[in-house]
Design a protein around this motif. Structure first.
Motif, PDB file in Angstrom:
ATOM      1  N   PHE A 117       0.843  -1.190   0.000  1.00  0.00           N
ATOM      2  CA  PHE A 117       0.000   0.000   0.000  1.00  0.00           C
ATOM      3  C   PHE A 117       0.884   1.248   0.000  1.00  0.00           C
ATOM      4  O   PHE A 117       1.835   1.339   0.777  1.00  0.00           O
ATOM      5  CB  PHE A 117      -0.883  -0.019   1.246  1.00  0.00           C
ATOM      6  CG  PHE A 117      -1.740   1.195   1.425  1.00  0.00           C
ATOM      7  CD1 PHE A 117      -2.877   1.380   0.653  1.00  0.00           C
ATOM      8  CD2 PHE A 117      -1.416   2.154   2.370  1.00  0.00           C
ATOM      9  CE1 PHE A 117      -3.681   2.493   0.835  1.00  0.00           C
ATOM     10  CE2 PHE A 117      -2.213   3.268   2.554  1.00  0.00           C
ATOM     11  CZ  PHE A 117      -3.339   3.440   1.785  1.00  0.00           C
ATOM     12  N   ILE A 118       0.580   2.218  -0.893  1.00  0.00           N
ATOM     13  CA  ILE A 118       1.374   3.458  -0.922  1.00  0.00           C
ATOM     14  C   ILE A 118       0.516   4.704  -0.745  1.00  0.00           C
ATOM     15  O   ILE A 118       1.029   5.811  -0.850  1.00  0.00           O
ATOM     16  CB  ILE A 118       2.214   3.582  -2.213  1.00  0.00           C
ATOM     17  CG1 ILE A 118       1.343   3.521  -3.458  1.00  0.00           C
ATOM     18  CG2 ILE A 118       3.316   2.547  -2.232  1.00  0.00           C
ATOM     19  CD1 ILE A 118       2.085   3.844  -4.739  1.00  0.00           C
ATOM     20  N   GLY A 119      -0.760   4.539  -0.485  1.00  0.00           N
ATOM     21  CA  GLY A 119      -1.587   5.703  -0.187  1.00  0.00           C
ATOM     22  C   GLY A 119      -2.993   5.622  -0.719  1.00  0.00           C
ATOM     23  O   GLY A 119      -3.364   4.705  -1.443  1.00  0.00           O
ATOM     24  N   LYS A 120      -3.775   6.633  -0.326  1.00  0.00           N
ATOM     25  CA  LYS A 120      -5.182   6.730  -0.710  1.00  0.00           C
ATOM     26  C   LYS A 120      -5.358   7.970  -1.577  1.00  0.00           C
ATOM     27  O   LYS A 120      -4.835   9.033  -1.271  1.00  0.00           O
ATOM     28  CB  LYS A 120      -6.052   6.835   0.542  1.00  0.00           C
ATOM     29  CG  LYS A 120      -7.539   6.817   0.266  1.00  0.00           C
ATOM     30  CD  LYS A 120      -8.338   6.830   1.555  1.00  0.00           C
ATOM     31  CE  LYS A 120      -8.357   5.511   2.250  1.00  0.00           C
ATOM     32  NZ  LYS A 120      -9.113   4.451   1.635  1.00  0.00           N
ATOM     33  N   VAL A 121      -6.111   7.816  -2.656  1.00  0.00           N
ATOM     34  CA  VAL A 121      -6.373   8.932  -3.567  1.00  0.00           C
ATOM     35  C   VAL A 121      -7.288   9.938  -2.872  1.00  0.00           C
ATOM     36  O   VAL A 121      -8.360   9.584  -2.388  1.00  0.00           O
ATOM     37  CB  VAL A 121      -7.032   8.430  -4.880  1.00  0.00           C
ATOM     38  CG1 VAL A 121      -7.386   9.599  -5.777  1.00  0.00           C
ATOM     39  CG2 VAL A 121      -6.121   7.453  -5.598  1.00  0.00           C
ATOM     40  N   THR A 122      -6.842  11.211  -2.835  1.00  0.00           N
ATOM     41  CA  THR A 122      -7.656  12.261  -2.216  1.00  0.00           C
ATOM     42  C   THR A 122      -8.185  13.270  -3.232  1.00  0.00           C
ATOM     43  O   THR A 122      -9.113  14.006  -2.930  1.00  0.00           O
ATOM     44  CB  THR A 122      -6.854  13.008  -1.128  1.00  0.00           C
ATOM     45  OG1 THR A 122      -5.665  13.541  -1.709  1.00  0.00           O
ATOM     46  CG2 THR A 122      -6.503  12.071   0.018  1.00  0.00           C
ATOM     47  N   ALA A 123      -7.588  13.315  -4.414  1.00  0.00           N
ATOM     48  CA  ALA A 123      -8.078  14.224  -5.458  1.00  0.00           C
ATOM     49  C   ALA A 123      -7.631  13.720  -6.821  1.00  0.00           C
ATOM     50  O   ALA A 123      -6.560  13.124  -6.950  1.00  0.00           O
ATOM     51  CB  ALA A 123      -7.561  15.636  -5.222  1.00  0.00           C
ATOM     52  N   VAL A 124      -8.467  13.976  -7.827  1.00  0.00           N
ATOM     53  CA  VAL A 124      -8.157  13.595  -9.205  1.00  0.00           C
ATOM     54  C   VAL A 124      -8.481  14.782 -10.100  1.00  0.00           C
ATOM     55  O   VAL A 124      -9.568  15.354 -10.013  1.00  0.00           O
ATOM     56  CB  VAL A 124      -8.986  12.366  -9.657  1.00  0.00           C
ATOM     57  CG1 VAL A 124      -8.677  12.016 -11.098  1.00  0.00           C
ATOM     58  CG2 VAL A 124      -8.736  11.184  -8.749  1.00  0.00           C
ATOM     59  N   LYS A 125      -7.536  15.147 -10.942  1.00  0.00           N
ATOM     60  CA  LYS A 125      -7.732  16.249 -11.893  1.00  0.00           C
ATOM     61  C   LYS A 125      -7.312  15.748 -13.270  1.00  0.00           C
ATOM     62  O   LYS A 125      -6.224  15.195 -13.429  1.00  0.00           O
ATOM     63  CB  LYS A 125      -6.879  17.442 -11.472  1.00  0.00           C
ATOM     64  CG  LYS A 125      -6.955  18.622 -12.394  1.00  0.00           C
ATOM     65  CD  LYS A 125      -6.042  19.733 -11.875  1.00  0.00           C
ATOM     66  CE  LYS A 125      -5.760  20.739 -12.944  1.00  0.00           C
ATOM     67  NZ  LYS A 125      -4.739  21.697 -12.529  1.00  0.00           N
ATOM     68  N   THR A 126      -8.182  15.927 -14.250  1.00  0.00           N
ATOM     69  CA  THR A 126      -7.908  15.456 -15.610  1.00  0.00           C
ATOM     70  C   THR A 126      -7.796  16.648 -16.546  1.00  0.00           C
ATOM     71  O   THR A 126      -8.622  17.563 -16.492  1.00  0.00           O
ATOM     72  CB  THR A 126      -9.031  14.519 -16.082  1.00  0.00           C
ATOM     73  OG1 THR A 126      -9.152  13.447 -15.155  1.00  0.00           O
ATOM     74  CG2 THR A 126      -8.732  13.960 -17.453  1.00  0.00           C
ATOM     75  N   GLU A 127      -6.758  16.636 -17.380  1.00  0.00           N
ATOM     76  CA  GLU A 127      -6.559  17.687 -18.380  1.00  0.00           C
ATOM     77  C   GLU A 127      -6.328  17.050 -19.743  1.00  0.00           C
ATOM     78  O   GLU A 127      -5.834  15.925 -19.827  1.00  0.00           O
ATOM     79  CB  GLU A 127      -5.329  18.540 -18.042  1.00  0.00           C
ATOM     80  CG  GLU A 127      -5.431  19.345 -16.782  1.00  0.00           C
ATOM     81  CD  GLU A 127      -4.174  20.153 -16.498  1.00  0.00           C
ATOM     82  OE1 GLU A 127      -3.160  19.988 -17.220  1.00  0.00           O
ATOM     83  OE2 GLU A 127      -4.198  20.933 -15.541  1.00  0.00           O
TER      84      GLU A 127
END
Length: 163
Positions: A82-92
């Motif tokens: 485990f290396i972390g939890k996604v807290t935000a996603v931004k798509t461009e």
């Protein structure tokens, strides 16, 4: 001045060349022991420290971009840890330099391709030598990670780290 006898021995027992060889061997042994047993300087180490980092998943299809969601757990594909939890996603929209007919370059959008910026929060170890997600996986700016979740496996580049 070193006192030697007529045969070139110090105190009549040891040759000066033999003495120099012995000194070099002792010095080499001391350096080797120091190198492999000395601990690094008193650097600061913070265990169980929260930090976040942003990953860039570059030039992926819409299908892949939509697979990232807040709350997803991410894993280092190499170790499965485990290396972390996604807290935000931004798509461009993904962009590239394209060669024009007049020989110049133009920065243009790539249709159907996206760059995804994923912010990941984790607890880990912070040392003078860097950040370690969950104390195991080193997270360094501009390094690459093959990450996976229950929905995907892809390459990402670490953009930045914040504590």
């Amino acid at each position: 001045i070193i006192m030697t006898d007529k045969n070139g021995r110090i105190f009549g027992k040891i040759n000066i060349i033999d003495l120099l060889v012995i000194i070099v061997i002792i010095a080499a042994a001391c350096i080797t022991v120091f190198k492999f047993t000395a601990t690094p300087g008193k650097g600061s180490t913070k265990v169980n420290t929260a930090f976040s980092y942003t990953l860039k998943v570059a030039d992926v299809r819409d299908f892949t971009a939509k697979l990232f969601a807040e709350g997803d757990n991410l894993y280092d594909d190499e170790t499965g840890k485990f290396i972390g939890k996604v807290t935000a996603v931004k798509t461009e929209q993904s962009k590239e330099y394209a060669l024009k007919s007049d020989g110049t370059y133009n920065y243009t959008e790539r249709p159907g391709r996206f760059d995804v910026y994923v912010t990941v929060s984790t607890n880990g170890t912070v040392k003078d030598t860097g950040y370690f997600a969950e104390g195991i996986r080193q997270i360094a700016p501009h390094s690459t990670i093959v990450l996976s979740s229950q929905k995907l496996k892809t390459n990402a580049t670490v953009e930045n780290i914040e504590q």
